[in-house]
Motif scaffolding. Structure first.
Motif, PDB file in Angstrom:
ATOM      1  N   PRO A 187       0.812  -1.217   0.000  1.00 44.70           N
ATOM      2  CA  PRO A 187       0.000   0.000   0.000  1.00 44.70           C
ATOM      3  C   PRO A 187       0.846   1.267   0.000  1.00 44.70           C
ATOM      4  CG  PRO A 187      -0.634  -1.477   1.791  1.00 44.70           C
ATOM      5  CD  PRO A 187       0.624  -2.029   1.182  1.00 44.70           C
ATOM      6  N   TRP A 188       2.087   1.171   0.465  1.00 49.27           N
ATOM      7  CA  TRP A 188       2.921   2.368   0.565  1.00 49.27           C
ATOM      8  C   TRP A 188       3.695   2.627  -0.720  1.00 49.27           C
ATOM      9  CZ3 TRP A 188       1.618   5.499   4.133  1.00 49.27           C
ATOM     10  CH2 TRP A 188       1.058   5.004   5.322  1.00 49.27           C
ATOM     11  N   THR A 189       3.926   1.590  -1.485  1.00 47.53           N
ATOM     12  CA  THR A 189       4.828   1.719  -2.632  1.00 47.53           C
ATOM     13  C   THR A 189       4.471   2.866  -3.582  1.00 47.53           C
ATOM     14  OG1 THR A 189       5.113  -0.626  -2.434  1.00 47.53           O
ATOM     15  CG2 THR A 189       6.105   0.398  -4.365  1.00 47.53           C
ATOM     16  N   PRO A 190       3.205   2.992  -4.047  1.00 45.71           N
ATOM     17  CA  PRO A 190       2.934   4.041  -5.036  1.00 45.71           C
ATOM     18  C   PRO A 190       3.192   5.431  -4.483  1.00 45.71           C
ATOM     19  CG  PRO A 190       1.050   2.553  -4.794  1.00 45.71           C
ATOM     20  CD  PRO A 190       2.016   2.234  -3.693  1.00 45.71           C
ATOM     21  N   VAL A 191       2.823   5.652  -3.236  1.00 44.91           N
ATOM     22  CA  VAL A 191       2.993   6.966  -2.619  1.00 44.91           C
ATOM     23  C   VAL A 191       4.477   7.278  -2.511  1.00 44.91           C
ATOM     24  CG1 VAL A 191       2.547   8.342  -0.568  1.00 44.91           C
ATOM     25  CG2 VAL A 191       0.880   6.649  -1.303  1.00 44.91           C
ATOM     26  N   GLU A 192       5.226   6.306  -2.030  1.00 44.18           N
ATOM     27  CA  GLU A 192       6.664   6.499  -1.844  1.00 44.18           C
ATOM     28  C   GLU A 192       7.368   6.723  -3.175  1.00 44.18           C
ATOM     29  OE1 GLU A 192       9.028   6.437   0.712  1.00 44.18           O
ATOM     30  OE2 GLU A 192       7.244   7.039   1.826  1.00 44.18           O
ATOM     31  N   ALA A 193       6.915   5.984  -4.197  1.00 44.63           N
ATOM     32  CA  ALA A 193       7.639   6.014  -5.460  1.00 44.63           C
ATOM     33  C   ALA A 193       7.333   7.278  -6.251  1.00 44.63           C
ATOM     34  CB  ALA A 193       7.305   4.784  -6.289  1.00 44.63           C
ATOM     35  N   PHE A 194       6.167   7.896  -6.015  1.00 44.40           N
ATOM     36  CA  PHE A 194       5.781   9.023  -6.845  1.00 44.40           C
ATOM     37  C   PHE A 194       6.524  10.283  -6.465  1.00 44.40           C
ATOM     38  CE2 PHE A 194       3.297  12.462  -8.520  1.00 44.40           C
ATOM     39  CZ  PHE A 194       3.078  11.996  -9.796  1.00 44.40           C
ATOM     40  N   HIS A 195       7.230  10.856  -7.403  1.00 46.65           N
ATOM     41  CA  HIS A 195       7.904  12.138  -7.177  1.00 46.65           C
ATOM     42  C   HIS A 195       8.729  12.167  -5.905  1.00 46.65           C
ATOM     43  CE1 HIS A 195       5.576  15.174  -9.842  1.00 46.65           C
ATOM     44  NE2 HIS A 195       6.557  14.575 -10.458  1.00 46.65           N
TER      45      HIS A 195
ATOM     46  N   ASP B  43      11.952  12.249  -5.482  1.00 48.10           N
ATOM     47  CA  ASP B  43      13.078  13.171  -5.512  1.00 48.10           C
ATOM     48  C   ASP B  43      12.556  14.609  -5.614  1.00 48.10           C
ATOM     49  OD1 ASP B  43      15.260  14.689  -6.039  1.00 48.10           O
ATOM     50  OD2 ASP B  43      16.081  13.382  -7.597  1.00 48.10           O
ATOM     51  N   VAL B  44      12.750  15.394  -4.563  1.00 49.15           N
ATOM     52  CA  VAL B  44      12.175  16.743  -4.545  1.00 49.15           C
ATOM     53  C   VAL B  44      12.856  17.679  -5.550  1.00 49.15           C
ATOM     54  CG1 VAL B  44      11.507  16.545  -2.124  1.00 49.15           C
ATOM     55  CG2 VAL B  44      13.643  17.672  -2.683  1.00 49.15           C
ATOM     56  N   TYR B  45      14.009  17.273  -6.061  1.00 46.79           N
ATOM     57  CA  TYR B  45      14.740  18.141  -6.987  1.00 46.79           C
ATOM     58  C   TYR B  45      14.336  17.910  -8.445  1.00 46.79           C
ATOM     59  CZ  TYR B  45      17.286  18.455  -2.661  1.00 46.79           C
ATOM     60  OH  TYR B  45      17.589  18.615  -1.341  1.00 46.79           O
ATOM     61  N   GLU B  46      13.650  16.816  -8.706  1.00 45.80           N
ATOM     62  CA  GLU B  46      13.175  16.525 -10.068  1.00 45.80           C
ATOM     63  C   GLU B  46      12.116  17.546 -10.470  1.00 45.80           C
ATOM     64  OE1 GLU B  46      13.476  13.792 -12.478  1.00 45.80           O
ATOM     65  OE2 GLU B  46      15.420  13.861 -11.477  1.00 45.80           O
ATOM     66  N   PRO B  47      12.121  18.012 -11.733  1.00 46.22           N
ATOM     67  CA  PRO B  47      11.087  18.967 -12.163  1.00 46.22           C
ATOM     68  C   PRO B  47       9.676  18.391 -11.976  1.00 46.22           C
ATOM     69  CG  PRO B  47      12.781  18.736 -13.849  1.00 46.22           C
ATOM     70  CD  PRO B  47      13.063  17.690 -12.804  1.00 46.22           C
ATOM     71  N   ARG B  48       8.741  19.253 -11.650  1.00 42.22           N
ATOM     72  CA  ARG B  48       7.338  18.857 -11.470  1.00 42.22           C
ATOM     73  C   ARG B  48       6.529  19.100 -12.738  1.00 42.22           C
ATOM     74  NH1 ARG B  48       9.647  16.246  -7.781  1.00 42.22           N
ATOM     75  NH2 ARG B  48       8.495  16.020  -5.857  1.00 42.22           N
ATOM     76  N   VAL B  49       7.024  19.901 -13.643  1.00 42.95           N
ATOM     77  CA  VAL B  49       6.235  20.279 -14.821  1.00 42.95           C
ATOM     78  C   VAL B  49       6.418  19.237 -15.926  1.00 42.95           C
ATOM     79  CG1 VAL B  49       6.585  22.700 -14.195  1.00 42.95           C
ATOM     80  CG2 VAL B  49       8.027  21.685 -15.938  1.00 42.95           C
TER      81      VAL B  49
ATOM     82  N   VAL C  17       3.151  25.188 -11.237  1.00 47.00           N
ATOM     83  CA  VAL C  17       2.607  24.424 -10.098  1.00 47.00           C
ATOM     84  C   VAL C  17       1.459  25.195  -9.433  1.00 47.00           C
ATOM     85  CG1 VAL C  17       3.151  23.560  -7.778  1.00 47.00           C
ATOM     86  CG2 VAL C  17       4.684  23.040  -9.679  1.00 47.00           C
ATOM     87  N   LEU C  18       1.596  26.519  -9.356  1.00 47.00           N
ATOM     88  CA  LEU C  18       0.510  27.301  -8.749  1.00 47.00           C
ATOM     89  C   LEU C  18      -0.752  27.263  -9.610  1.00 47.00           C
ATOM     90  CD1 LEU C  18       2.384  30.431  -7.325  1.00 47.00           C
ATOM     91  CD2 LEU C  18       1.547  28.428  -6.098  1.00 47.00           C
ATOM     92  N   LYS C  19      -0.561  27.107 -10.919  1.00 43.95           N
ATOM     93  CA  LYS C  19      -1.718  27.061 -11.826  1.00 43.95           C
ATOM     94  C   LYS C  19      -2.315  25.661 -11.943  1.00 43.95           C
ATOM     95  CE  LYS C  19      -0.745  30.835 -15.005  1.00 43.95           C
ATOM     96  NZ  LYS C  19      -0.092  31.178 -16.274  1.00 43.95           N
ATOM     97  N   ASN C  20      -1.475  24.642 -11.789  1.00 43.71           N
ATOM     98  CA  ASN C  20      -1.919  23.264 -12.048  1.00 43.71           C
ATOM     99  C   ASN C  20      -1.876  22.350 -10.843  1.00 43.71           C
ATOM    100  OD1 ASN C  20      -2.104  23.250 -15.188  1.00 43.71           O
ATOM    101  ND2 ASN C  20      -0.181  24.266 -14.714  1.00 43.71           N
ATOM    102  N   GLY C  21      -1.304  22.827  -9.744  1.00 38.08           N
ATOM    103  CA  GLY C  21      -1.035  21.950  -8.612  1.00 38.08           C
ATOM    104  C   GLY C  21       0.136  21.048  -8.976  1.00 38.08           C
ATOM    105  N   SER C  22       0.517  20.163  -8.046  1.00 35.48           N
ATOM    106  CA  SER C  22       1.539  19.180  -8.398  1.00 35.48           C
ATOM    107  C   SER C  22       0.827  17.833  -8.472  1.00 35.48           C
ATOM    108  CB  SER C  22       2.665  19.156  -7.365  1.00 35.48           C
ATOM    109  OG  SER C  22       3.669  18.260  -7.783  1.00 35.48           O
TER     110      SER C  22
END
Ligand code: HEC
Length: 144
Positions: free
Chosen positions: A19-27, A29-35, A108-113
């Motif tokens: 149950p934790w895997t998808p949450v942990e795996a998604f994004h 790395d905080v330094y990876e681009p979000r867009v 991110v402010l326009k689309n969320g993350s």
């Protein structure tokens, strides 16, 4: 018997891990681009149309603590609270500040993350101009 035992423990591990895997795996790395990749270059070239004057930064600070509700998740000091799933960004992190451009934050402010609890802000609670100013305020939190 030995094999059965192993199956049992693998089963137990999976029950906890899955149950934790998808949450942990998604994004993770905080330094990876979000867009989205196709927009990255254009957004990285985009400048903030508002200069970081004391007035503009103060307007941004008011939005952060007020109508933008940023403080609820990103905290009074910008270091962010811990919330389930995906922690909000720590704005004092210099490495993140260096990695991210104002144009990417605007997206991110326009689309969320997507996939996280970072909500759409522009058009919901703040205007685009207010978004640029809150970004100026976020920049002042670097290294604090
Ligand atoms: C409900 C909680 C919540 C609120 C309210 C919120 N955020 Fe966030 N914010 C998050 C989370 C969670 C992340 C991490 C998203 C990620 O890692 O992709 C984030 C990430 C960010 C990022 C970093 C995106 C990146 O490219 O790394 C910026 C910038 C940001 N928020 C700005 C704001 C501003 C400005 C406001 C107020 C106008 C705000 N947030 C309100 C939860 C919130």
């Amino acid at each position: 018997m030995q094999r059965l035992k192993r199956f049992f423990w693998v089963g137990v591990l999976m029950m906890f891990a899955l149950p934790w895997t998808p949450v942990e795996a998604f994004h993770k790395d905080v330094y990876e681009p979000r867009v989205p990749e196709p927009l990255l270059e254009e957004l990285q070239d985009m400048d903030n149309p508002f200069p970081p004057t004391p007035e503009n930064i103060e307007a941004g600070r008011k939005i952060f603590f007020g109508k933008g509700y940023c403080v609820l998740c990103h905290g009074k000091d910008g270091k962010s609270l811990e919330i389930p799933g995906h922690d909000p960004r720590n704005f004092t992190d210099m490495r993140w500040q260096d990695a991210r451009t104002d144009g990417e934050m605007m997206w991110v402010l326009k689309n969320g993350s997507p996939g996280t609890s970072m909500p759409i802000r522009i058009g919901k609670v703040i205007s685009e101009e207010e978004g640029w100013k809150v970004i100026l305020f976020i920049r002042t939190l670097a290294g604090k």
